[in-house]
Design an enzyme around this catalytic site. Sequence first.
Site, mmCIF file in Angstrom:
data_model
loop_
_atom_site.group_PDB
_atom_site.id
_atom_site.type_symbol
_atom_site.label_atom_id
_atom_site.label_comp_id
_atom_site.label_asym_id
_atom_site.label_seq_id
_atom_site.Cartn_x
_atom_site.Cartn_y
_atom_site.Cartn_z
ATOM 1 N N ASP A 134 49.750 27.156 -17.665
ATOM 2 C CA ASP A 134 48.533 26.657 -18.318
ATOM 3 C C ASP A 134 47.744 27.796 -18.970
ATOM 4 O OD1 ASP A 134 46.612 24.769 -19.003
ATOM 5 O OD2 ASP A 134 46.381 23.987 -16.978
ATOM 6 N N ASP A 147 45.524 16.109 -22.043
ATOM 7 C CA ASP A 147 44.956 15.614 -20.785
ATOM 8 C C ASP A 147 44.472 14.181 -20.950
ATOM 9 O OD1 ASP A 147 45.439 17.813 -19.249
ATOM 10 O OD2 ASP A 147 43.445 18.674 -19.465
#
Length: 697
Positions: free
Chosen positions: A444, A502
Amino acid sequence: MPALLASLHSDQASLVLECPPNAPPLWRHVGARLEPSGIPTLAETRTPASFSLDQDTPFSTAPAAGLGWFGPACLAARQEGRNLLVVFDQVGVQSEANRIAIHLSDPQTGIELHQTIDLLAGGAFRFGSRLTNTSSETLELEWLASAMIPLAASSAAIVSWHGRHNAELNEAVEPMPVHAWTREIRRGISGHGGAPGLIVLDAGANHHNGMANALQLAWSGNSRLSVERDDEGFWIVSVGAVLEPGEVKLAPGESFAAPEAFLAVSTHGRNGAMAQHHAAMRQRLVWPGGQMRPRPVHLNSWEACYFDHDEERIVALAEAAATIGAERFVLDDGWFKGRKDDAAGLGDWTADPIKYPRGLRPLADRICALGMEFGLWVEPEMINPDSDLYRAHPEWALHSPGRQPVTARNQLVLDLSRTEVRDYLYETLDALLRDIPISYLKWDHNRDLAPPGGHAQVLGTYELLARLRTAHPAVEIEGCAGGGGRSDAGLVPYVHRFWTSDNIDAVSRVPIQRGFQAFLPPEVMGAHVGASPSHATGRSQSLGFRAAVAMMGHFGLELDPRQLDPADSAELAEWIAFYKRWRNLLHQQSIWLGDGADGLLWQAAGTPQEFLLFAIQPGPARNRRPQPLRLPFVKAAGACTIELLRIGGGAKGHAAHRPPLYDGPYTYDGSWLAHAGLPLPPLKAESVAIFHGKAAA
Ligand code: DGJ
């Protein structure tokens, strides 16, 4: 004497250069395929223009400013504070069937430029550019274009994307500019607008037909894409990495390589361009063992438990996932030292002694014993001020001396240009991968860069990834940056999947996934079934609709299956089995996108001989009856049997869901499907009809 030409010819396109003896090659054609023997010389076709310099300077592969070229330049460089006026008058061009190599040099400034254009299998052109300082003084490089390409006067529109966290890849279609169009990325990562890329369409071009030129830069940092109108009446598209002032200083003998750029020239509209980019990216992906294996269904723990987990909770979640058919479990954020929320811990990549007193190995062993692969989330490029690493090495974070650190999500960015930082990260991650049976990393990157890390930061990240990939070639990596903040071709050689967004709301996902697939193939597009209501939007959607939308990428789960009611839980297990049944047709195959009537969108995957078709109805239909759906890609497939496999979503309520008419299978000729269209069942809002098509022969 006939002009010397260098040209590349794919099935659809030709790229033609004319090579004068003492100047860079001149662009003659980028467009539909030409008969190689029938190309007139520039002198035969070029008209005089009033109020122009006596020495004609047409657009070349290496236009340089200052001595006769007034358009955008391929480079900007300084020596001792002076701008350099470059004249490439020593030229060598090698032309082979699939490659043109151009060597340019300017003895006065000592700048040499080596350019390559490769025709790749699948039809895309790859551009490379490397500048070398052969002078005896240091050279400061400000700009080196990766590619500059002419766009014909028939160009009509620019397609590009913009976005933010939770709202990636919003498509924008704009007319060609009178002066210039620019998309400059300054956040240090390629960003939520998706890959640094654009598509230029001729008038009338659409998904299926017409001329589409699509260009993407293989770069994960700052970049500039621009389209400038030349006053001759055509446009020039330029693309390259943006350098920080003063960051690239080349000592005598040193070189700088610009990131590669990929160009698709399609006469079959946007789908043709997309196919060329997918083929190019598939050549760039490096799969463990040299081959992609069927993409495993994975469950990612993030939205199921966020930071709140320990060994027993994770094992229980993994058991529930395994029971319904998941094949990989990814433990997301929250597992490492001090990480009870997003305020601390980044940099300290050892298991949190409170949540995981036995370490991660017993957990990983228990997950593997369930028959699942074990994956782990990391965010290596980041550091929390509240971490042992920061306490030991505050100077390792990117910072501006004398200024307050600029945090985002309570974190700073490590300076990946520093060898000792890369070594620390390599050793820490290498130890994790050696000690624990981890076969997957979710990598990430949850913030923009301030202060900037520049070009060196991006190269440092690539180097770290490459080193880990070499040491652990069987480990797959998922690229992520707060969802889809870094999904680009620059990362493609190091990763095997991108986390697309997301925002897992299936209505939002439909356009996001379409934007993603403009440049990157579906097998690397992470697509999950999330909880309902969606954590990102608060909207509720049926399980079937969520699952059908996730089917179009690399399918996974981002929920706690134990919280589903029994009917949804059984349905989810069915969808997982359904995905496994069809995944070979969905990945590493062609895909086609299109629009139907009444807001309907469609995507097909496979070949014209066998495919899965997704007819997606995101909102309520207004027509009394669904209109037939034209499928141009099966035009020549002959007799084709189509079966409606399932409808995801829309099962509840009062309107007819699946009338008997669709109990099929039915056989239609491909030409009927292409020109008249496939009859569709009435589809409610937020539903997807999935068909299987198979040609007779
Ligand atoms: C952002 C990612 O996009 C999410 O999937 C999750 O991994 C969080 N970061 C964790 O902090």
